[in-house]
Design a protein around this motif. Sequence first.
Motif, short mmCIF file in Angstrom:
data_model
loop_
_atom_site.label_atom_id
_atom_site.label_comp_id
_atom_site.label_asym_id
_atom_site.label_seq_id
_atom_site.Cartn_x
_atom_site.Cartn_y
_atom_site.Cartn_z
N ALA A 35 0.83 -1.21 0.00
CA ALA A 35 0.00 0.00 0.00
C ALA A 35 0.86 1.26 0.00
CB ALA A 35 -0.93 -0.02 1.21
N ARG A 36 1.94 1.25 0.77
CA ARG A 36 2.83 2.41 0.77
C ARG A 36 3.48 2.63 -0.59
NH1 ARG A 36 4.47 0.08 5.90
NH2 ARG A 36 3.55 1.27 7.63
N LEU A 37 3.82 1.54 -1.26
CA LEU A 37 4.38 1.69 -2.60
C LEU A 37 3.36 2.29 -3.56
CD1 LEU A 37 6.35 -1.68 -2.99
CD2 LEU A 37 7.30 0.61 -2.67
N TYR A 38 2.10 1.82 -3.49
CA TYR A 38 1.05 2.41 -4.34
C TYR A 38 0.88 3.90 -4.05
CZ TYR A 38 -0.50 -2.23 -5.87
OH TYR A 38 -0.56 -3.46 -6.44
N ARG A 39 0.91 4.25 -2.76
CA ARG A 39 0.71 5.65 -2.39
C ARG A 39 1.89 6.51 -2.83
NH1 ARG A 39 -0.27 7.95 3.77
NH2 ARG A 39 -0.71 10.13 3.17
N ALA A 40 3.12 5.99 -2.68
CA ALA A 40 4.29 6.77 -3.07
C ALA A 40 4.31 7.03 -4.57
CB ALA A 40 5.56 6.03 -2.65
N ARG A 41 3.86 6.07 -5.36
CA ARG A 41 3.85 6.26 -6.81
C ARG A 41 2.52 6.81 -7.32
NH1 ARG A 41 8.50 6.89 -8.47
NH2 ARG A 41 7.70 6.52 -10.59
N ARG A 42 1.57 7.08 -6.39
CA ARG A 42 0.24 7.56 -6.76
C ARG A 42 -0.44 6.64 -7.77
NH1 ARG A 42 1.19 14.15 -7.32
NH2 ARG A 42 2.00 14.44 -5.18
N ALA A 43 -0.28 5.37 -7.51
CA ALA A 43 -0.85 4.37 -8.42
C ALA A 43 -2.25 3.99 -7.95
CB ALA A 43 0.06 3.14 -8.49
N ARG A 44 -3.18 4.96 -8.05
CA ARG A 44 -4.54 4.69 -7.60
C ARG A 44 -5.24 3.68 -8.51
NH1 ARG A 44 -3.69 10.14 -6.55
NH2 ARG A 44 -4.36 10.73 -8.66
N ASP A 45 -4.85 3.69 -9.78
CA ASP A 45 -5.48 2.72 -10.68
C ASP A 45 -5.10 1.29 -10.31
OD1 ASP A 45 -2.86 3.21 -11.26
OD2 ASP A 45 -3.11 3.06 -13.46
N ARG A 46 -3.82 1.07 -9.98
CA ARG A 46 -3.39 -0.29 -9.60
C ARG A 46 -4.01 -0.70 -8.26
NH1 ARG A 46 1.07 -2.31 -12.38
NH2 ARG A 46 1.97 -0.88 -13.90
N ALA A 47 -4.09 0.23 -7.33
CA ALA A 47 -4.71 -0.09 -6.05
C ALA A 47 -6.18 -0.44 -6.22
CB ALA A 47 -4.54 1.06 -5.06
N ALA A 48 -6.89 0.34 -7.03
CA ALA A 48 -8.30 0.05 -7.27
C ALA A 48 -8.47 -1.30 -7.97
CB ALA A 48 -8.92 1.18 -8.10
N ALA A 49 -7.60 -1.59 -8.94
CA ALA A 49 -7.69 -2.88 -9.62
C ALA A 49 -7.45 -4.04 -8.66
CB ALA A 49 -6.68 -2.92 -10.77
N ALA A 50 -6.50 -3.87 -7.70
CA ALA A 50 -6.24 -4.91 -6.72
C ALA A 50 -7.45 -5.11 -5.81
CB ALA A 50 -5.00 -4.57 -5.91
N LEU A 51 -8.10 -4.00 -5.37
CA LEU A 51 -9.29 -4.12 -4.52
C LEU A 51 -10.43 -4.81 -5.26
CD1 LEU A 51 -9.27 -0.57 -2.86
CD2 LEU A 51 -8.75 -2.75 -1.75
N ARG A 52 -10.65 -4.43 -6.50
CA ARG A 52 -11.74 -5.03 -7.27
C ARG A 52 -11.48 -6.51 -7.56
NH1 ARG A 52 -12.20 0.19 -11.37
NH2 ARG A 52 -13.69 1.39 -10.08
N ALA A 53 -10.21 -6.87 -7.88
CA ALA A 53 -9.91 -8.28 -8.15
C ALA A 53 -10.10 -9.12 -6.89
CB ALA A 53 -8.47 -8.41 -8.67
N GLY A 54 -9.65 -8.62 -5.73
CA GLY A 54 -9.85 -9.36 -4.50
C GLY A 54 -11.32 -9.50 -4.16
#
Length: 412
Positions: free
Chosen positions: A326-345
Motif C-alpha cells: 500500500a505504501r508503494l502504491y501511495r508513493a507512486r500515486r498508483a490509484r489505478d493499480r490499487a483500485a484494480a487490486a481491490l476489485r480483483a480481491g
Amino acid sequence: MSPSAPGRADAPVAPAPPVPPAPAGRAVPATSVSPTAAGLWRGGRSVLLVVVVMVAGALATVLLSGSGQGGRPLDPADASLSGGKGLARLLQARGVRVQRVTSVAEAVSLAGRAGPAGSTLLLSSGFPLTTDEAERLATTPSDLLLAGVRSRLWLLAPGVGADGEARARSREPRCDLPAATRAGSAHLGGVTLTLPADAVGCYPSGRRPTLVSLRTGARTVTVTGDDAFMSNLRLAEDGNAALAMNLAGARPALIWLTPPEAGPRAAATGAAGFYDLVPEGVRWAVAQVFLAVLLLALWRGRRLGPVVTERLPVVVRAAETVEGRARLYRARRARDRAAAALRAGFTDRVTPRLGLPSGAGADALVNAVAERTGQAAPYVGAALYGPPPADEAGLVALAAYMDFVERQVGQS
C-alpha cells in the motif's frame, strides 16, 4: 495508503510487538548460511571421483603402452606389449642380422643381396599388402614367414588358405616339423589353415592345423594362424620364444617387414594426413574425457527429487506485506493499480458465495450482487468496473463501499 484501512486517508501503522528475550541460560542458535566443510565435500566429491577415474585411466594407458613407438604390432623397434622388440633382441643375440624395412621394394632389394646363405622375410598381419606387392614377394628367393597373414595367400603360399576360426590357446605341435618339435607347446590359434599336399601341418585345432610349412621351389614358406605368439606379451609363455626363433632365425638374415610409419617421417613425404599425426594416446585421452563428460551430464541431468523444506531466515507477516505494498502504491500515486487490486480481491471472494462460476461475466456478477444486497445495479457496476478514483479520498470511499457490499453478501 493501505487498502486494508478504508475510511482513513493516513492510518497510522501499529508498531510490531516486541520479541520476548530468550530465557536465561539458553542461547538462541544462529543459522549460518556460509558453506561448511561437510557441504563442500558433499557437493564436490562427485567431481573429484570423476577426476580420479580419468587420472587412473590415463596412468593405466601410459603404463600399458610401454615405451615403444605408440604400440605398433610386431614392430622390432617397439617395446610395448604388442611389439616385437623382444624377439628381435633374442635373434640378434643368436647372431641373426635383423633388418627392419617398411616397404616391399626395400624388402625385395635386401632379399636379392642376402648372399648364398639366404634370408628369411617376415611378414605380419598388420602390413597392408596389395596384389602387386604379393606377386613381387612371391618371386623373391628368401624364405617366407607369414605370421597371421590372411590376404593374398594364394600368391604367397599356394594351396594354403584360411579355413575357419580357432581360439588362441596353448597347443601341442603333433607334427614332425623340427622347428615345432624342438619348441614344444605354443600359444597359437586365430584361424585354421588348409593343408596342401607335401606340406606339414602343426598345432591342430580339431582336424585343421594352425601352422603350415611347405616347400615352393628352393625356399620354405611357413604360415601361422596368428602372430600373437611372437609379441612381447606372449613371448615368454610356453615354447613361444623357441618356436619364433626357430622359424624367424633359420637363416643368417631376417628381413622384418613392418607397416609404414604414420608420423613425422610420413609427413615429410606427404603420405600422412592430419589425423595420422595425432598420437594414439591423445585419441584415447579425448575419448575418455568425452565419456566422462557424457556420464557426468547423464548423472547431473537426472530427474529432480522432492522439494526440500528449509526454515526461512526471516518471517514476514502478511499484514506487513499488505502495508508495504500500500505504501508503494501511495508513493507512486498508483490509484489505478490499487483500485484494480481491490476489485480483483472482491471478485475472487464474492463470486463463490453467489454461486457463480469463475468465468462469469461482468453483467452476471453485477446483477447477482445487486439482487443479493438490494443495492442499485448502476452503483455496483460503477464500483466494480468504473474508472479508477481521481484522488485518495475516492479510493478510500471505493474500498469502504466494497467492504460494505461484501459484508452484505455474507449476511444475506
